[in-house]
Design a protein around this motif. Structure first.
Motif, PDB file in Angstrom:
ATOM      1  N   LEU A 144      10.773   8.078   1.804  1.00 15.48           N
ATOM      2  CA  LEU A 144      11.632   8.908   0.968  1.00 15.48           C
ATOM      3  C   LEU A 144      11.033   9.028  -0.429  1.00 15.48           C
ATOM      4  O   LEU A 144      10.280   8.171  -0.868  1.00 15.48           O
ATOM      5  N   GLY A 145      11.376  10.096  -1.146  1.00 22.90           N
ATOM      6  CA  GLY A 145      10.718  10.354  -2.427  1.00 22.90           C
ATOM      7  C   GLY A 145       9.296  10.826  -2.235  1.00 22.90           C
ATOM      8  O   GLY A 145       8.445  10.669  -3.105  1.00 22.90           O
ATOM      9  N   TRP A 146       9.047  11.451  -1.108  1.00 21.39           N
ATOM     10  CA  TRP A 146       7.715  11.944  -0.746  1.00 21.39           C
ATOM     11  C   TRP A 146       7.293  13.030  -1.739  1.00 21.39           C
ATOM     12  O   TRP A 146       8.081  13.853  -2.161  1.00 21.39           O
ATOM     13  N   GLY A 147       6.032  13.034  -2.113  1.00 22.32           N
ATOM     14  CA  GLY A 147       5.551  14.101  -2.982  1.00 22.32           C
ATOM     15  C   GLY A 147       4.500  13.628  -3.960  1.00 22.32           C
ATOM     16  O   GLY A 147       4.369  12.433  -4.251  1.00 22.32           O
ATOM     17  N   ASP A 148       3.749  14.570  -4.490  1.00 22.31           N
ATOM     18  CA  ASP A 148       2.681  14.283  -5.442  1.00 22.31           C
ATOM     19  C   ASP A 148       2.751  15.304  -6.562  1.00 22.31           C
ATOM     20  O   ASP A 148       2.343  16.463  -6.405  1.00 22.31           O
ATOM     21  N   HIS A 149       3.319  14.889  -7.701  1.00 20.43           N
ATOM     22  CA  HIS A 149       3.506  15.830  -8.796  1.00 20.43           C
ATOM     23  C   HIS A 149       2.213  16.133  -9.550  1.00 20.43           C
ATOM     24  O   HIS A 149       2.207  16.940 -10.473  1.00 20.43           O
ATOM     25  N   THR A 150       1.139  15.497  -9.167  1.00 26.90           N
ATOM     26  CA  THR A 150      -0.151  15.855  -9.767  1.00 26.90           C
ATOM     27  C   THR A 150      -0.773  17.046  -9.064  1.00 26.90           C
ATOM     28  O   THR A 150      -1.765  17.595  -9.530  1.00 26.90           O
ATOM     29  N   SER A 151      -0.163  17.444  -7.950  1.00 24.15           N
ATOM     30  CA  SER A 151      -0.710  18.552  -7.161  1.00 24.15           C
ATOM     31  C   SER A 151      -0.055  19.868  -7.565  1.00 24.15           C
ATOM     32  O   SER A 151       1.153  19.945  -7.775  1.00 24.15           O
ATOM     33  N   SER A 152      -0.836  20.924  -7.647  1.00 21.31           N
ATOM     34  CA  SER A 152      -0.313  22.244  -8.009  1.00 21.31           C
ATOM     35  C   SER A 152       0.387  22.929  -6.845  1.00 21.31           C
ATOM     36  O   SER A 152       0.993  23.985  -7.020  1.00 21.31           O
ATOM     37  N   THR A 153       0.311  22.345  -5.657  1.00 12.82           N
ATOM     38  CA  THR A 153       0.937  22.958  -4.485  1.00 12.82           C
ATOM     39  C   THR A 153       2.050  22.091  -3.895  1.00 12.82           C
ATOM     40  O   THR A 153       2.577  22.402  -2.839  1.00 12.82           O
ATOM     41  N   ASP A 154       2.392  21.022  -4.590  1.00 10.36           N
ATOM     42  CA  ASP A 154       3.409  20.120  -4.063  1.00 10.36           C
ATOM     43  C   ASP A 154       4.778  20.788  -4.063  1.00 10.36           C
ATOM     44  O   ASP A 154       5.189  21.395  -5.047  1.00 10.36           O
ATOM     45  N   ARG A 155       5.540  20.633  -2.959  1.00 15.03           N
ATOM     46  CA  ARG A 155       6.864  21.258  -2.848  1.00 15.03           C
ATOM     47  C   ARG A 155       7.964  20.220  -2.661  1.00 15.03           C
ATOM     48  O   ARG A 155       9.092  20.573  -2.305  1.00 15.03           O
ATOM     49  N   TYR A 156       7.657  18.961  -2.902  1.00 16.26           N
ATOM     50  CA  TYR A 156       8.637  17.909  -2.711  1.00 16.26           C
ATOM     51  C   TYR A 156       9.154  17.424  -4.064  1.00 16.26           C
ATOM     52  O   TYR A 156       8.415  17.371  -5.041  1.00 16.26           O
ATOM     53  N   TYR A 157      10.423  17.010  -4.086  1.00 15.01           N
ATOM     54  CA  TYR A 157      11.019  16.541  -5.329  1.00 15.01           C
ATOM     55  C   TYR A 157      10.335  15.280  -5.840  1.00 15.01           C
ATOM     56  O   TYR A 157      10.070  15.135  -7.025  1.00 15.01           O
ATOM     57  N   GLY A 158      10.073  14.319  -4.969  1.00 10.73           N
ATOM     58  CA  GLY A 158       9.298  13.143  -5.349  1.00 10.73           C
ATOM     59  C   GLY A 158      10.103  11.981  -5.891  1.00 10.73           C
ATOM     60  O   GLY A 158       9.569  11.125  -6.601  1.00 10.73           O
ATOM     61  N   ARG A 159      11.397  11.894  -5.569  1.00 13.70           N
ATOM     62  CA  ARG A 159      12.206  10.728  -5.938  1.00 13.70           C
ATOM     63  C   ARG A 159      13.287  10.548  -4.896  1.00 13.70           C
ATOM     64  O   ARG A 159      14.089  11.451  -4.672  1.00 13.70           O
ATOM     65  N   GLY A 160      13.332   9.380  -4.255  1.00 14.06           N
ATOM     66  CA  GLY A 160      14.330   9.215  -3.212  1.00 14.06           C
ATOM     67  C   GLY A 160      14.516   7.784  -2.757  1.00 14.06           C
ATOM     68  O   GLY A 160      13.639   6.928  -2.925  1.00 14.06           O
ATOM     69  N   GLU A 161      15.672   7.536  -2.166  1.00 12.48           N
ATOM     70  CA  GLU A 161      16.017   6.246  -1.563  1.00 12.48           C
ATOM     71  C   GLU A 161      17.044   6.497  -0.475  1.00 12.48           C
ATOM     72  O   GLU A 161      17.482   7.641  -0.271  1.00 12.48           O
ATOM     73  N   GLY A 162      17.448   5.455   0.206  1.00 17.99           N
ATOM     74  CA  GLY A 162      18.332   5.640   1.351  1.00 17.99           C
ATOM     75  C   GLY A 162      19.661   6.280   1.022  1.00 17.99           C
ATOM     76  O   GLY A 162      19.997   7.353   1.510  1.00 17.99           O
ATOM     77  N   CYS A 163      20.459   5.625   0.178  1.00 17.32           N
ATOM     78  CA  CYS A 163      21.788   6.138  -0.150  1.00 17.32           C
ATOM     79  C   CYS A 163      22.146   5.743  -1.568  1.00 17.32           C
ATOM     80  O   CYS A 163      22.062   4.567  -1.922  1.00 17.32           O
TER      81      CYS A 163
END
Length: 664
Positions: free
Chosen positions: A291-310
């Motif tokens: 969870l929190g999948w993503g890479d904000h250093t990438s110009s093509t990233d489409r994921y939020y990049g912050r997450g946990e279970g609940c």
């Protein structure tokens, strides 16, 4: 003959669903068909939406009807349902035939552009969705020029035209590949609103106060089970209610009775489950992976990049239990034990969860919460955020919003958890800004370069609140500023069964027969949960009788082990120094009592819990008397029968039990 016809007509009128209809949809169908057989199916989501419209707009789906999509087919467009079933005859949206689940996609080769919602349920009740695959990867904007960064697999709406929407079941669904049209984070916008790509979103408007009496708007009785959420830009399941937050009444202005169980959440840009203004929520037996999948250093990233279970906010009566969380990432929050408690929450328990490799840390409780508990969890290598930002094994904060004076949380219980660190990247600290807080019977293990508290141990108790740290086991590199808070600390190797630092499970952290944790814990009255044994919590005990490994526990009456495992415990009775029974804490009158029991404290003190039991040991009612008060006027439930009852009042040090007779 005429009499029989009239009788049959009467039966049909009073028995909804007796003539329920199945409607079939196939990619090879035709919207000019009647849709009533597999050989005469409809073809498009638009046709089904016409049938699912409200009466005003010509819809005709009835309670008990089933909308069945052919397995293996893909249907692009938008499905909108604005009708309701009944409790005994829900409207069912499912599949027919063998093969892969039918796909409903809000995106694809759609001339007008990709839809914001693949499925939209508006003011619906008594709906079952079972065995459908939902997608919505928006890439073609088309005619939709608003909400370009928003995308939903399923959006469920409750507003003033519908009021309370209830009895919604989502089962055996796949929800995958949900992304907004322009979700690339090219501006570095780290805000939840910017990323609105969600699997299932329950969106309740505020109550309608333009009419009298006020019309309530909310969701009630939602079940999500055995579903698979994968590759979403943000959160899998999110529920919110737009009524003003922080109402002291549990039910008022909140969505009620959400059960989320036996689901798998994998590769999400955001969280698994978010409860915003929910009363009564049970999140159990789920698996949260990456969870929190993503890479904000990438110009093509489409994921939020912050997450946990609940994580929960402005929610009352929430239990999060028996979940497993692996590799949660994020630039803020992102905590172990399968999530965290945000501000304005009351009666929250995170228990029996396993978390591993969580970037933020283990426990997070934010401001103005009451009666928050983390117990019997196993936390493995949680707390390695590289920049040290919000990286804590225990973090109790007063944060209640930007530019608002912090408000401490009260009655925080952190007990019988196992915190295991053996990775040199893990260097979480301790920060406590709170009122009464109890840290008992936990194992804190930091070896092989891992550390706890090396970057700081910050303690700021507020409003005369107490910090009680007792009977914890410290092993390895743990700051003395933390361990010395414990006047009855225990040292020694906990001797776990088979500790591993990746892809582990609870079983790896059971203990051996010579563990230093055995019979070294502190007995004390466990925190109460007023909804135990009721409603969606019917199978939840007020006081747990087993640990996560199946070992018997009775923490109020027997000396427990330290940590999450009570294996090899001798079952010794509690000693006087561990739990003190007194007779001068309170008095009651009248006795016998008809309806109202008056409880007078001998002196004004801190907050006390109370519980009323029948002579058979059944819990009748429970709650708290706030600090600074010395009188409790207790209305006994109207369904309580005449007989003998017991009232018990307690804090972390003492308890008193008195008997009274109910006679109406």
């Amino acid at each position: 003959m005429q009499t029989r016809f009239i009788f049959l007509l009467f039966v049909l009128m009073i028995t909804p669903g007796l003539l329920a209809t199945n409607y079939y949809i196939s990619a090879e169908g035709n919207d000019n068909n009647d849709g009533l057989t597999e050989s005469t199916p409809w073809q498009t989501l638009a046709k089904v939406s016409e049938a699912g419209a409200n009466d005003k707009n010509g819809g005709f789906i009835q309670p008990g009807d089933q909308i069945l999509f052919r397995s293996g087919d893909t249907f692009e467009g938008q499905l909108v349902i604005n009708r309701s079933g009944t409790h005994d005859n829900p409207i069912v949206i499912s599949k027919y035939g063998d093969g892969e689940l039918p796909i409903l996609s809000g995106s694809g080769d759609i001339p007008s552009g990709d839809f914001i919602e693949a499925v939209k349920l508006v003011n619906t009740s008594h709906i079952v969705m079972d065995g459908i695959w939902i997608k919505n990867d928006r890439k073609y904007q088309g005619d939709i020029t608003w909400g370009t960064n928003s995308s939903y697999g399923i959006k469920v709406i409750a507003n003033k035209w519908g009021g309370i929407s209830k009895d919604l079941t989502f089962r055996n669904l796949k929800i995958t590949d949900v992304f907004g049209y322009d979700m690339i984070d090219w501006e570095g916008k780290f805000t939840l609103d910017y990323y609105n790509a969600k699997g299932i979103f329950f969106d309740s408007d505020k109550n309608d106060d333009t009419v009298m009496p006020v019309k309530e708007v909310r969701f009630e009785d939602v079940l999500i089970e055995d579903c698979y959420f994968y590759n979403l830009g943000s959160t899998a399941i999110s529920a919110r209610n737009l009524n003003p937050p922080n109402n002291p009444v549990s039910e008022e202005g909140r969505n009620c009775n959400f059960v989320i169980r036996n689901n798998t959440f994998e590769q999400l840009g955001g969280d698994g489950v978010v409860f915003a203004s929910v009363c009564n929520g049970l999140v159990e037996n789920n698996e949260f992976i990456d969870l929190g999948w993503g890479d904000h250093t990438s110009s093509t990233d489409r994921y939020y990049g912050r997450g946990e279970g609940c994580w929960i906010w402005d929610s009352h009566n929430i239990i999060v239990q028996y979940n497993r969380q692996y590799r949660a990432r994020g630039f803020g929050d992102t905590y172990g034990a399968a999530g965290h408690i945000d501000f304005f929450c009351k009666n929250s328990i995170f228990q029996y969860n396993y978390s591993e490799d969580t970037e933020g840390g283990f426990v997070e409780i934010l401001g103005d919460c009451e009666n928050s508990t983390f117990r019997y969890n196993v936390s493995v290598n949680d707390g390695h955020r590289a920049n040290g930002h919000h990286r804590y094994s225990i973090w109790l904060s007063g944060w209640v919003g930007k530019d608002i004076t912090p408000v401490p949380s009260d009655e925080n219980y952190i007990h019988n958890n196992t915190v295991y660190l053996d990775d040199p990247k893990c260097k979480p600290d301790i920060s406590i800004f709170a009122e009464d807080t109890y840290i008992y019977n936990n194992i804190f293990y930091a070896m092989n370069g891992a550390q706890i508290g090396s970057g700081g141990v910050e303690i700021e108790m507020q409003n005369g609140g107490e910090l009680k740290v007792s009977n914890n086991l410290f092993y390895g590199n743990i700051a003395t500023a933390f361990s010395n808070l414990d006047t009855r600390k225990v040292s020694g190797d906990p001797l776990f069964s088979m500790p591993v630092s990746s892809n582990g499970s609870y079983d790896n952290f059971d203990i051996q027969s010579t563990s230093a944790a055995i019979d070294k814990g502190l007995s004390f009255p466990e925190p109460t949960f007023p909804m135990a044994g009721q409603g969606i919590f019917a199978d939840v005990q007020l006081v747990p009788s087993k640990d996560v490994f199946g070992n018997a526990i009775d923490i109020e009456n027997l000396i427990p082990n330290i940590g999450a495992s009570n294996a090899h415990n001798s079952g010794d009775q509690v000693g006087i120094e561990d739990l003190k029974q007194v007779s001068d804490l309170f008095s009651i009158y009248p006795n016998p009592v008809r309806n109202l029991l008056n409880v007078n404290l001998s002196e004004i003190g801190k907050q006390l819990s109370y519980e009323v039991y029948s002579i058979q040991g059944q819990l009748v009612t429970a709650g708290y008397l706030k600090a600074g008060l010395n009188i409790l006027k207790l209305n006994l439930p109207g369904n309580a029968k005449n007989g003998i009852y017991f009232i018990r009042m307690a804090n972390a040090d003492v308890f008193q039990t008195e008997r009274f007779v109910l006679y109406r």
